[in-house]
Design a protein around this motif. Structure first.
Motif, PDB file in Angstrom:
ATOM      1  N   TRP A 101     -25.022  55.090  74.108  1.00 38.14           N
ATOM      2  CA  TRP A 101     -25.954  56.224  74.120  1.00 38.14           C
ATOM      3  C   TRP A 101     -26.961  56.124  75.252  1.00 38.14           C
ATOM      4  O   TRP A 101     -27.314  57.137  75.860  1.00 38.14           O
ATOM      5  CB  TRP A 101     -26.674  56.307  72.770  1.00 38.14           C
ATOM      6  CG  TRP A 101     -25.717  56.493  71.628  1.00 38.14           C
ATOM      7  CD1 TRP A 101     -25.291  55.547  70.757  1.00 38.14           C
ATOM      8  CD2 TRP A 101     -25.028  57.700  71.278  1.00 38.14           C
ATOM      9  NE1 TRP A 101     -24.380  56.082  69.875  1.00 38.14           N
ATOM     10  CE2 TRP A 101     -24.212  57.405  70.167  1.00 38.14           C
ATOM     11  CE3 TRP A 101     -25.021  58.999  71.795  1.00 38.14           C
ATOM     12  CZ2 TRP A 101     -23.395  58.353  69.558  1.00 38.14           C
ATOM     13  CZ3 TRP A 101     -24.216  59.945  71.180  1.00 38.14           C
ATOM     14  CH2 TRP A 101     -23.412  59.620  70.082  1.00 38.14           C
ATOM     15  N   ASN A 116     -27.289  58.997  78.118  1.00 41.49           N
ATOM     16  CA  ASN A 116     -28.519  59.741  78.388  1.00 41.49           C
ATOM     17  C   ASN A 116     -28.979  59.546  79.833  1.00 41.49           C
ATOM     18  O   ASN A 116     -29.514  60.473  80.457  1.00 41.49           O
ATOM     19  CB  ASN A 116     -29.620  59.317  77.405  1.00 41.49           C
ATOM     20  CG  ASN A 116     -29.287  59.794  75.994  1.00 41.49           C
ATOM     21  OD1 ASN A 116     -28.459  60.692  75.819  1.00 41.49           O
ATOM     22  ND2 ASN A 116     -29.906  59.177  75.000  1.00 41.49           N
ATOM     23  N   ALA A 172     -29.129  70.524  83.806  1.00 40.63           N
ATOM     24  CA  ALA A 172     -27.811  70.057  83.388  1.00 40.63           C
ATOM     25  C   ALA A 172     -26.982  71.223  82.852  1.00 40.63           C
ATOM     26  O   ALA A 172     -27.528  72.191  82.321  1.00 40.63           O
ATOM     27  CB  ALA A 172     -27.964  68.996  82.303  1.00 40.63           C
ATOM     28  N   THR A 173     -25.693  71.127  82.999  1.00 43.39           N
ATOM     29  CA  THR A 173     -24.794  72.156  82.479  1.00 43.39           C
ATOM     30  C   THR A 173     -23.969  71.571  81.336  1.00 43.39           C
ATOM     31  O   THR A 173     -23.924  70.342  81.153  1.00 43.39           O
ATOM     32  CB  THR A 173     -23.831  72.656  83.570  1.00 43.39           C
ATOM     33  OG1 THR A 173     -23.011  71.551  83.959  1.00 43.39           O
ATOM     34  CG2 THR A 173     -24.595  73.192  84.773  1.00 43.39           C
ATOM     35  N   THR A 174     -23.311  72.452  80.615  1.00 49.51           N
ATOM     36  CA  THR A 174     -22.466  71.983  79.506  1.00 49.51           C
ATOM     37  C   THR A 174     -21.341  71.093  80.020  1.00 49.51           C
ATOM     38  O   THR A 174     -20.966  70.119  79.378  1.00 49.51           O
ATOM     39  CB  THR A 174     -21.863  73.177  78.733  1.00 49.51           C
ATOM     40  OG1 THR A 174     -21.198  74.027  79.660  1.00 49.51           O
ATOM     41  CG2 THR A 174     -22.933  73.948  78.003  1.00 49.51           C
ATOM     42  N   THR A 184     -20.065  55.254  71.471  1.00 50.11           N
ATOM     43  CA  THR A 184     -20.711  55.777  72.675  1.00 50.11           C
ATOM     44  C   THR A 184     -21.835  54.841  73.081  1.00 50.11           C
ATOM     45  O   THR A 184     -22.594  54.364  72.228  1.00 50.11           O
ATOM     46  CB  THR A 184     -21.279  57.182  72.405  1.00 50.11           C
ATOM     47  OG1 THR A 184     -20.205  58.052  72.058  1.00 50.11           O
ATOM     48  CG2 THR A 184     -21.987  57.737  73.629  1.00 50.11           C
ATOM     49  N   GLN A 197     -20.607  62.507  78.376  1.00 52.47           N
ATOM     50  CA  GLN A 197     -20.178  62.053  77.051  1.00 52.47           C
ATOM     51  C   GLN A 197     -18.835  61.333  77.127  1.00 52.47           C
ATOM     52  O   GLN A 197     -18.645  60.263  76.557  1.00 52.47           O
ATOM     53  CB  GLN A 197     -20.068  63.253  76.121  1.00 52.47           C
ATOM     54  CG  GLN A 197     -19.692  62.894  74.692  1.00 52.47           C
ATOM     55  CD  GLN A 197     -19.666  64.117  73.798  1.00 52.47           C
ATOM     56  OE1 GLN A 197     -20.704  64.630  73.426  1.00 52.47           O
ATOM     57  NE2 GLN A 197     -18.491  64.604  73.489  1.00 52.47           N
ATOM     58  N   TYR A 248     -22.702  67.715  80.670  1.00 51.36           N
ATOM     59  CA  TYR A 248     -22.924  67.016  79.402  1.00 51.36           C
ATOM     60  C   TYR A 248     -21.600  66.423  78.904  1.00 51.36           C
ATOM     61  O   TYR A 248     -21.520  65.243  78.536  1.00 51.36           O
ATOM     62  CB  TYR A 248     -23.490  67.972  78.340  1.00 51.36           C
ATOM     63  CG  TYR A 248     -23.591  67.333  76.976  1.00 51.36           C
ATOM     64  CD1 TYR A 248     -24.705  66.587  76.621  1.00 51.36           C
ATOM     65  CD2 TYR A 248     -22.543  67.455  76.061  1.00 51.36           C
ATOM     66  CE1 TYR A 248     -24.784  65.971  75.381  1.00 51.36           C
ATOM     67  CE2 TYR A 248     -22.617  66.838  74.822  1.00 51.36           C
ATOM     68  CZ  TYR A 248     -23.734  66.102  74.487  1.00 51.36           C
ATOM     69  OH  TYR A 248     -23.802  65.480  73.263  1.00 51.36           O
ATOM     70  N   LEU A 296     -26.880  61.818  81.847  1.00 51.29           N
ATOM     71  CA  LEU A 296     -27.283  63.221  81.702  1.00 51.29           C
ATOM     72  C   LEU A 296     -28.582  63.514  82.462  1.00 51.29           C
ATOM     73  O   LEU A 296     -28.773  64.616  82.997  1.00 51.29           O
ATOM     74  CB  LEU A 296     -27.466  63.526  80.207  1.00 51.29           C
ATOM     75  CG  LEU A 296     -27.491  64.995  79.792  1.00 51.29           C
ATOM     76  CD1 LEU A 296     -26.211  65.706  80.209  1.00 51.29           C
ATOM     77  CD2 LEU A 296     -27.681  65.107  78.281  1.00 51.29           C
ATOM     78  N   SER A 297     -29.458  62.528  82.518  1.00 54.72           N
ATOM     79  CA  SER A 297     -30.766  62.766  83.133  1.00 54.72           C
ATOM     80  C   SER A 297     -30.679  62.919  84.650  1.00 54.72           C
ATOM     81  O   SER A 297     -31.640  63.343  85.281  1.00 54.72           O
ATOM     82  CB  SER A 297     -31.722  61.623  82.770  1.00 54.72           C
ATOM     83  OG  SER A 297     -31.282  60.431  83.372  1.00 54.72           O
ATOM     84  N   THR A 352     -17.945  57.174  76.295  1.00 54.96           N
ATOM     85  CA  THR A 352     -17.418  57.045  74.931  1.00 54.96           C
ATOM     86  C   THR A 352     -16.009  56.462  74.980  1.00 54.96           C
ATOM     87  O   THR A 352     -15.201  56.854  75.818  1.00 54.96           O
ATOM     88  CB  THR A 352     -17.372  58.418  74.233  1.00 54.96           C
ATOM     89  OG1 THR A 352     -18.683  58.958  74.195  1.00 54.96           O
ATOM     90  CG2 THR A 352     -16.863  58.296  72.803  1.00 54.96           C
ATOM     91  N   SER A 398     -14.891  55.917  67.424  1.00 53.43           N
ATOM     92  CA  SER A 398     -15.449  56.292  68.726  1.00 53.43           C
ATOM     93  C   SER A 398     -16.815  55.650  68.869  1.00 53.43           C
ATOM     94  O   SER A 398     -17.671  55.808  67.997  1.00 53.43           O
ATOM     95  CB  SER A 398     -15.591  57.813  68.816  1.00 53.43           C
ATOM     96  OG  SER A 398     -14.321  58.403  68.808  1.00 53.43           O
TER      97      SER A 398
END
Lengths: 412, 308
Positions: free
Chosen positions: A308, A312, A321-323, A306, A330, A326, A315-316, A334, A304
């Motif tokens: 990164w 990020n 942010a919520t789970t 990602t 991701q 996220y 996400l920003s 990925t 795998s």
């Protein structure tokens, strides 16, 4: 009439005994930097069981080149004799067969580098020294990252043990033996190996015995060289590997459980991983390369990957942010990526000479030879291993199909 | 008194041969049975008295894939390429951490999902391989084969969870810190501390970079990596997640970069499902800095935390 028949039968038996048992006068030739003691076990046994009283089993100068060795072997013209040569002794036997008239009736080589010994090339090329230096560096990677150079006393001791072992091995088995004119002669593609004997045709009956040692061949042959059982260092390195893997897992768990120190613990775990990798794989794979017994190949590895930075950035954009967001970022960034990585296949060897060379794969001279495998036997065990004894008995008894009858020798 | 005892002993020794033989046979049978019993027991999950009520119980499978990078310029050196071969391990891990920070471990070796091993022509070893490792709280590791026979025992350096567990008691929120994420509350504390040391940088969009120096961890001192490094972490403040870190040595040279990927338990606890690390080290074969990538996958994770 009956008396005549009995007399004829007795005469025939007598002739038979003379041919197969009483006048074989075997010639035993030892290997590089060895002595006649290398053959003592077998010459004593063959004399006792097969009436094969040694024609020659002496010490010969083995470091001053193949030719010098040959010149010190007495001329023993005997159409019924068998030449036994271990390692370099087999190369000397080949030379004798090519240059002398009727020196013997058949030749049996055991672990002889008929196509050359790559280990000699590796020594002169400097690869062996680098191999040991690199191994010590890798073995220490985990302990030093975990405990530091000063506090890793136990591991320093352990590494010193490895180091002295490696150096002792190089000194006693490699450098002392291989730093000589003979080693130069025995190297692959050396002027001696290319002098024509290897590529000449020959009708001389011959048998090539090759060792097929269990892996890890390196630690087994080092064990024998140090006078231990062949599995001794296998056990020691297994313990070292186990501790490295356990230490790696413990540190991974620390990274898993303690985010504040996760990078440090991951880095330490990576050090243990490097140590484990060298002990388990690199040492064996590297050694097989040094003796020329490994073949390059490749493996497909999927992992795998990602992006990164992109993740990020993704996400920003959410605040707060919520789970779910996220997980979404991701997933979006990925993917499974398959890459091709380098790999090697370790071939059959006696831990010192690869089987292809012990059987003369590239030698025209060996084309008519019978090739016999000695399973679980390394180069240094050929002088007294039970499997070798069985092989010799099978040869003398004619129990191996295709063996030339010249080797048949009746038991006493 | 001593003499009397000796006399008794002698008289026992002079018992009839059949009775002695029976006794010896019984002893031998008991020993064999005991040994077998021990072998079977050891394969069961870790469950001694102290840890049966452990404060934290973690179970997961972990696989690590390591791929050292190599320079094309080193193509001609087979030894360099061999040292750059991939390596993978997989283990089923069970860890129990008690309230006082002690831990015991059960590590079962598994076949990696990512198989990087070539099939060799040389025959495999004949010695039994380690299948299970059990580490007790004193750091003594016992290594067993697949049949449960102990192969050897060696020390394994295990970290102390004493401080972490002490924090649990004073700050229930810090329970989250064993789950890979420091929690928003803890993150705020980290940020405040870093602000005092001038090691904070707002990156905008709820992201912050936090630099922490040596000895900021509060763990027991040593001379290893834990004490001699500094690091920069990138956090998402909303989620209280560390997204990535860079680790530096004493000379401020970069040692590794680490990135984390997380999952969430049904009760909304974060835990890392993947840790990616790229490290740099000097290669003795080439004299050059060489990179190595490793990816650690956590699967089938079970986390049990006792209310303290």
């Amino acid at each position: 009439m009956k008396k005549i028949l009995v007399l004829m039968l007795l005469f025939a038996c007598g002739c038979c005994l003379k041919i197969h048992g009483q006048d074989r006068r075997p010639i035993y030739l030892h290997g590089l930097k060895e002595t006649h003691a290398e053959w003592d076990n077998w010459s004593t046994l063959f004399a006792a069981e097969r009436r094969m009283t040694a024609g020659d089993n002496q010490d010969h100068p083995s470091q001053t080149g193949v030719l010098d060795f040959v010149n010190h072997v007495p001329f023993l013209t005997n159409n019924n004799s068998i030449l036994f040569g271990h390692s370099m002794g087999g190369i000397v036997g080949r030379h004798m067969e090519r240059t002398r008239t009727n020196p013997f009736s058949g030749i049996i080589t055991a672990g002889s580098p008929l196509d050359g010994a790559r280990i000699a090339n590796s020594l002169t090329g400097g690869q062996i020294g680098s191999y040991v230096t690199n191994g010590i560096d890798k073995v220490l990677k985990g302990p030093i990252r975990q405990l530091g150079p000063a506090q890793g006393v136990l591991y320093q001791v352990a590494s010193h043990y490895f180091k002295s072992l490696a150096e002792a091995y190089i000194n006693t088995l490699i450098q002392e033996k291989m730093s000589s004119q003979s080693a130069t002669d025995l190297a692959e593609n050396s002027p001696y190996m290319n002098n024509g004997h290897r590529t000449a045709t020959s009708t001389m009956p011959k048998i090539h015995i090759y060792g097929n040692e269990n892996s890890p061949v390196l630690w087994r042959i080092v064990s024998i060289n140090k006078g231990w059982t062949d599995g001794y260092l296998v056990g020691v390195t297994q313990q070292a590997y186990d501790v490295c893997v356990a230490s790696k897992v413990v540190n991974i768990n620390a990274a898993f459980a303690n985010p504040i120190l996760a990078p440090q613990y991951t880095y330490i775990a990576d050090g243990w991983d490097t140590s484990a990798k060298w002990i388990k794989n690199d040492s064996e794979n590297g050694w097989n390369d040094l003796i020329g017994a490994s073949t390059p190949t490749s493996k497909q590895v999927t992992s795998s990957v990602t992006n990164w930075t992109a993740m990020n950035q993704c996400l920003s954009q959410y605040h707060p942010a919520t789970t779910q967001q996220y997980a979404q970022c991701q997933q979006q960034n990925t993917q499974n990526v398959t890459t091709t990585v380098y790999s090697t296949v370790n071939g059959i060897s006696d831990g010192f000479i690869k089987a292809t060379s012990s059987t003369g794969f590239l030698s025209t001279w060996s084309e008519n030879a019978a090739k016999i495998e000695a399973l679980g036997v390394n180069h240094l065990e050929m002088k007294d291993h039970a499997a070798i004894k069985q092989i010799y008995n099978n040869i003398f008894d004619g129990a191996i199909p295709g063996i030339n009858s010249v080797f048949l020798t009746v038991r006493r | 008194m001593k003499q009397k005892n000796t006399h008794v002993k002698r008289s026992r020794l002079s018992a009839s041969k059949p009775r002695r033989l029976s006794f010896i046979l019984l002893l031998a049978a008991s020993s064999i049975f005991g040994a077998c019993q021990k072998e079977v027991d050891i394969l069961k999950p870790v469950n001694d008295t102290k840890f049966s009520t452990a404060a934290v119980k973690l179970k997961y499978e972990v696989e690590t894939l390591t791929v050292p990078e190599w320079d094309n310029a080193d193509n001609s050196e087979p030894q360099v390429r061999i040292m750059s071969m991939a390596f993978s391990t997989r283990n089923k891990v069970e860890v129990n951490i008690s309230e006082d920070g002690a831990s015991n471990w059960r590590i079962e070796r598994m076949s990696p999902k990512t198989d990087v091993e070539a099939e060799h022509l040389s025959p495999p070893g004949v010695e039994p391989e380690t299948h299970l490792t059990v580490i007790d709280e004193s750091g003594v590791g016992r290594f067993y084969d697949a049949k449960g026979a102990m192969l050897h025992s060696n020390p394994v350096p295990i970290p102390s969870y004493k401080e972490m567990m002490a924090n649990f008691k004073t700050n229930p929120n810090s329970l989250f810190s064993i789950l890979g994420a420091p929690s928003v509350d803890n993150l705020n504390q980290i940020i405040e501390k870093a602000k005092e040391a001038g090691g904070i940088q707002e990156l905008g969009n709820n992201m912050v970079s936090v630099r922490t120096g040596k000895n900021s961890s509060g763990v027991a001192r040593s001379e290893g990596i834990l004490d001699n490094t500094s690091k920069v972490d990138i956090y998402n403040k909303d989620l209280g997640l560390c997204l990535g870190s860079t680790l530096y040595d004493q000379q401020n040279q970069i040692l590794c970069q680490t990135f984390y990927s997380y999952s969430v338990t049904p009760d909304q606890r974060w835990f890392p499902n993947r840790i990616y690390m790229k490290g740099w080290d000097n290669d003795p074969l080439t004299g050059k800095m060489r990179a190595q990538e490793s990816t650690t996958y956590f699967e089938n994770v079970t986390i049990n935390i006792k209310n303290l």
